[in-house]
Design a protein around this motif. Sequence first.
Motif, PDB file in Angstrom:
ATOM      1  N   GLY A  53       0.761  -1.271   0.030  1.00 53.58           N
ATOM      2  CA  GLY A  53       0.116   0.027  -0.159  1.00 53.58           C
ATOM      3  C   GLY A  53       0.795   1.380  -0.148  1.00 53.58           C
ATOM      4  O   GLY A  53       0.539   2.246  -0.978  1.00 53.58           O
ATOM      5  N   TYR A  54       1.788   1.329   0.821  1.00 55.10           N
ATOM      6  CA  TYR A  54       2.720   2.340   0.692  1.00 55.10           C
ATOM      7  C   TYR A  54       3.429   2.764  -0.573  1.00 55.10           C
ATOM      8  O   TYR A  54       3.534   3.814  -0.694  1.00 55.10           O
ATOM      9  CB  TYR A  54       3.764   2.169   1.923  1.00 55.10           C
ATOM     10  N   ILE A  59       4.214   5.587  -5.447  1.00 53.55           N
ATOM     11  CA  ILE A  59       4.163   5.761  -6.882  1.00 53.55           C
ATOM     12  C   ILE A  59       2.970   6.888  -7.644  1.00 53.55           C
ATOM     13  O   ILE A  59       3.466   7.456  -8.479  1.00 53.55           O
ATOM     14  CB  ILE A  59       4.128   4.251  -7.669  1.00 53.55           C
ATOM     15  N   VAL A  60       1.778   6.532  -7.102  1.00 50.11           N
ATOM     16  CA  VAL A  60       0.759   7.298  -7.468  1.00 50.11           C
ATOM     17  C   VAL A  60       0.912   8.754  -7.264  1.00 50.11           C
ATOM     18  O   VAL A  60       0.680   9.722  -8.126  1.00 50.11           O
ATOM     19  CB  VAL A  60      -0.663   6.983  -6.750  1.00 50.11           C
ATOM     20  N   LEU A  84      12.255   9.732  -6.537  1.00 53.47           N
ATOM     21  CA  LEU A  84      12.037   8.309  -6.809  1.00 53.47           C
ATOM     22  C   LEU A  84      12.878   7.294  -5.858  1.00 53.47           C
ATOM     23  O   LEU A  84      12.439   6.281  -5.594  1.00 53.47           O
ATOM     24  CB  LEU A  84      12.028   7.828  -8.364  1.00 53.47           C
ATOM     25  N   TRP A  85      13.580   8.025  -5.097  1.00 49.25           N
ATOM     26  CA  TRP A  85      14.493   7.092  -4.197  1.00 49.25           C
ATOM     27  C   TRP A  85      13.601   7.014  -3.029  1.00 49.25           C
ATOM     28  O   TRP A  85      14.087   5.983  -2.194  1.00 49.25           O
ATOM     29  CB  TRP A  85      15.647   7.738  -3.762  1.00 49.25           C
ATOM     30  N   ILE A  86      12.576   7.501  -3.010  1.00 46.28           N
ATOM     31  CA  ILE A  86      11.781   7.208  -1.777  1.00 46.28           C
ATOM     32  C   ILE A  86      10.825   5.807  -1.796  1.00 46.28           C
ATOM     33  O   ILE A  86      10.617   5.382  -0.848  1.00 46.28           O
ATOM     34  CB  ILE A  86      10.302   8.375  -1.590  1.00 46.28           C
ATOM     35  N   LEU A  87      10.540   5.198  -3.027  1.00 45.71           N
ATOM     36  CA  LEU A  87      10.271   4.278  -3.408  1.00 45.71           C
ATOM     37  C   LEU A  87      11.054   3.032  -2.605  1.00 45.71           C
ATOM     38  O   LEU A  87      12.393   2.913  -2.718  1.00 45.71           O
ATOM     39  CB  LEU A  87      10.134   3.692  -5.042  1.00 45.71           C
ATOM     40  N   PRO A  88      10.556   1.895  -1.910  1.00 50.33           N
ATOM     41  CA  PRO A  88      10.953   1.252  -1.127  1.00 50.33           C
ATOM     42  C   PRO A  88      11.464  -0.103  -2.110  1.00 50.33           C
ATOM     43  O   PRO A  88      11.056  -1.197  -1.678  1.00 50.33           O
ATOM     44  CB  PRO A  88      10.256   0.904   0.013  1.00 50.33           C
TER      45      PRO A  88
END
Length: 266
Positions: A53-54, A59-60, A84-88
């Motif tokens: 979910g996170y 991404i959204v 985009l580095w926030i994406l795990p």
Amino acid sequence: MKIVDLFWEGISIIKQAISWYKGSGKLLELFLIMLVLLLILSEKNSFERRIVGYTILSIVVLCNPFVAVILKKIALETVYWRTLWILPMSVDIIVAITLILKKIRWRWLKILLSIIFLGIFSIIGKPVITNENYQDTENKYKIPNEVIKVADIILNDSRREVKVIAPEEISTWIREYSAEIILQYGRGYIYGYNGWNAENDYLQSILNAEVIDLPKLDEVVRLWGYEYLVLGEQSAEIGDVERLGYKLIGSTQQYNVFRIEKGAEE
């Protein structure tokens, strides 16, 4: 600007950001595959589902064309892709692999899949321990010795915080060595990014000229209150440095260091 134009501008920004973020590897593709598997295999309200979910929410938000345009407008034009580095990515991949292995009963199959996944990582990744990433350094500061010599000449002469103009190839290095030396440096100075003001553009044009015009450089030095000037040993210069009121206080193999003593002689 119409909403449709903003939308397509955002799409263009996102495409460029993803291209930079992805690089030449295949980790992004593996990440997306594992995200789908994590969504399918995870149970409702489980830890794994919360991670999914996170990730999807991130991404959204980050890949929203209108958000991309807004982030670009607030001075993130050249670094938007880093959001985009926030994406795990690594977390999702590892959790998905762990969940897959947990759902398999047979021990031998778990071992086999583990070996396969390790093989996939070795193929789509690249070696970390290379000459490009690891090199023998000249000193404990991990900066060129020439930079240290130049900085020490200035610091030993001034013994306080001073403003210095130096060639751009050593400006950022000097700042790493000592915060007491204030100079023009940064990406704007070196790469000419948007937002770097006209005065600094003028200084950059003088220092980067094939032949340095010392009288023009002297005008900038005195107008902005600089106290020291560093010039390349081999640089071709117009004018007499001492006549302009500079005193040579030290030299290295590649650079001469001058202190401003007085105004130019008539």
